[in-house]
Scaffold this motif. Structure first.
Motif, PDB file in Angstrom:
ATOM      1  N   ALA A 185       0.820  -1.217   0.000  1.00  0.00           N
ATOM      2  CA  ALA A 185       0.000   0.000   0.000  1.00  0.00           C
ATOM      3  C   ALA A 185       0.853   1.267   0.000  1.00  0.00           C
ATOM      4  O   ALA A 185       0.518   2.256   0.640  1.00  0.00           O
ATOM      5  CB  ALA A 185      -0.978   0.006   1.184  1.00  0.00           C
ATOM      6  N   VAL A 188      -1.839   3.877  -2.527  1.00  0.00           N
ATOM      7  CA  VAL A 188      -3.256   3.487  -2.525  1.00  0.00           C
ATOM      8  C   VAL A 188      -3.945   4.272  -3.638  1.00  0.00           C
ATOM      9  O   VAL A 188      -3.743   5.484  -3.762  1.00  0.00           O
ATOM     10  CB  VAL A 188      -3.903   3.806  -1.151  1.00  0.00           C
ATOM     11  CG1 VAL A 188      -5.385   3.460  -1.163  1.00  0.00           C
ATOM     12  CG2 VAL A 188      -3.179   3.056  -0.033  1.00  0.00           C
ATOM     13  N   GLU A 248      -4.371  -4.896  -2.005  1.00  0.00           N
ATOM     14  CA  GLU A 248      -3.297  -4.212  -1.252  1.00  0.00           C
ATOM     15  C   GLU A 248      -3.848  -3.581   0.027  1.00  0.00           C
ATOM     16  O   GLU A 248      -3.207  -3.624   1.080  1.00  0.00           O
ATOM     17  CB  GLU A 248      -2.650  -3.128  -2.111  1.00  0.00           C
ATOM     18  CG  GLU A 248      -1.826  -3.711  -3.222  1.00  0.00           C
ATOM     19  CD  GLU A 248      -0.506  -2.988  -3.423  1.00  0.00           C
ATOM     20  OE1 GLU A 248      -0.097  -2.191  -2.558  1.00  0.00           O
ATOM     21  OE2 GLU A 248       0.116  -3.230  -4.469  1.00  0.00           O
ATOM     22  N   ILE A 249      -5.021  -2.986  -0.097  1.00  0.00           N
ATOM     23  CA  ILE A 249      -5.619  -2.358   1.099  1.00  0.00           C
ATOM     24  C   ILE A 249      -5.896  -3.430   2.149  1.00  0.00           C
ATOM     25  O   ILE A 249      -5.554  -3.276   3.328  1.00  0.00           O
ATOM     26  CB  ILE A 249      -6.912  -1.583   0.722  1.00  0.00           C
ATOM     27  CG1 ILE A 249      -6.568  -0.366  -0.147  1.00  0.00           C
ATOM     28  CG2 ILE A 249      -7.661  -1.152   1.972  1.00  0.00           C
ATOM     29  CD1 ILE A 249      -7.774   0.341  -0.749  1.00  0.00           C
TER      30      ILE A 249
END
Ligand code: AQP
Length: 331
Positions: A185, A188, A248-249
């Protein structure tokens, strides 16, 4: 001891990008392992069209959120950039070290000046020169490491170049710092436009999770995130940026790995639901502490006053040394 400096500029409400890319790491690791300074870099907020009352409000909100996220004034120095004159003093010397061409190459300058022109706004000279002010923010403290998200690494590279050039021309004055980035991240992306970074000053908030968004709104934004027409969940940032962003978050929130997480999900809906839950859980304590701290503005002001006093004491000797080295008569 390692010296760390990093900052957040009050150009909008703080986002999940700011939190995962920078703030969370400052809280969980950096303040414990180093002599760390964190700043609300308010002078940087003046580089684009701004409303003075809003900048003031956002500056206090940013400081409050930094404390709410867990920065501990007993462990680190938290202050507002404009309260420490050394930043602007040093910036001018570094402008005399930088070249016009290297500033015009900065990606943020190109993107933001294009956006300002498209909106019919003028491009402020400070938008071109602010990476030099950022270099001053960093170099004034003899900083070794600058924990930032991916979007700021080019500015840290410029800072390194200026430090090396100044040292070569005028004698060793500055530590040459390096950028450090989070493992996941580091960039983002906007949930509605996964080819663009989630940025706090963007016009439309639909693709941006703000740290102070209500839980229901966070859920709604994540459930409506733009993905693609595929069915399989796989981690492919180039080909499937919306999906990769969600993975990714989720990975950042759960200390997981986006590639492994992709193997766990069979539908986009389930991935979105778990990502929404994870983000809501992550932000819940920050929102709660922010509410308590916001009711005690006197405490926040006191932290900032003490932080500025401490920061000033650290920066002044090095900035004075730079003034002497470059050829200015001592006061
Ligand atoms: N989307 C992001 N993903 C990961 N990290 C991010 N950061 C910002 N956006 C993301 C990191 O947050 C720290 C503070 O950023 P800043 O206040 O210096 O502003 P910025 O980098 O220009 O980002 P913003 O939030 O998008 O602001 P605007 O819209 O005003 O440009 C930095 O470490 C940054 O890398």
């Amino acid at each position: 001891m390692t010296r760390i400096f990093s900052g957040i500029k009050p150009t909008g409400h703080m986002t999940l990008g700011n939190y995962l890319g920078a703030l969370r790491r400052w809280v969980e690791t950096d303040q414990h392992r180093a002599d760390a300074l964190f700043s609300v870099v308010d002078l940087h907020a003046l580089t684009v069209e701004h409303d003075p009352a809003r900048v003031r409000r956002l500056s206090r909100q940013a400081a409050t959120l930094m404390l709410a996220a867990g920065l501990d004034p007993e462990r680190c120095t938290l202050f507002v950039q404009s309260h420490v004159d050394e930043h602007a003093r040093l910036s001018y010397l570094l402008e005399c070290t930088a070249a016009d061409g290297e500033l015009r190459r900065m990606i943020q300058y190109k993107e933001k000046s294009t956006r300002a022109q498209a909106a019919g706004e003028g491009v402020r000279l400070s938008l071109l020169t602010y990476p030099v002010l950022m270099a001053a923010d960093i170099l004034a403290y003899g900083t070794d490491e600058v924990p930032v998200g991916d979007d700021q690494t080019q500015h840290v590279e410029l800072t390194r170049d200026l430090a090396v050039r100044f040292n070569q021309r005028y004698g060793h004055t500055f530590t040459v710092p390096k950028a450090t980035r989070p493992p996941v991240a580091a960039r983002v992306m906007d949930l509605q436009d996964p080819d663009s970074k989630m940025g706090k000053s963007h016009e439309s908030g639909a693709g941006i999770v703000y740290l102070l968004d209500e839980a229901d709104l966070v859920r709604k934004k994540i459930m409506r995130a733009v993905t693609d027409s595929g069915r399989e969940v796989e981690y492919d940032p180039e080909g499937r940026p919306g999906l990769a962003n969600l993975l990714e978050i989720l990975a950042a929130c759960t200390e997981g790995n986006p590639v492994e997480l992709a193997g766990v999900y069979e539908s986009y809906g389930a991935l979105k639901r778990d990502t929404a839950d994870a983000v809501v859980e992550l932000l819940k304590p920050v929102r709660a502490r922010h509410a308590a701290l916001a009711a005690d503005a006197g405490y926040v002001d006191e932290v900032l006053r003490k932080g500025a006093d401490r920061a000033r004491g650290m920066a002044r000797p090095r900035v004075d040394a730079a003034y002497a080295a470059i050829g200015l008569l001592p006061r």
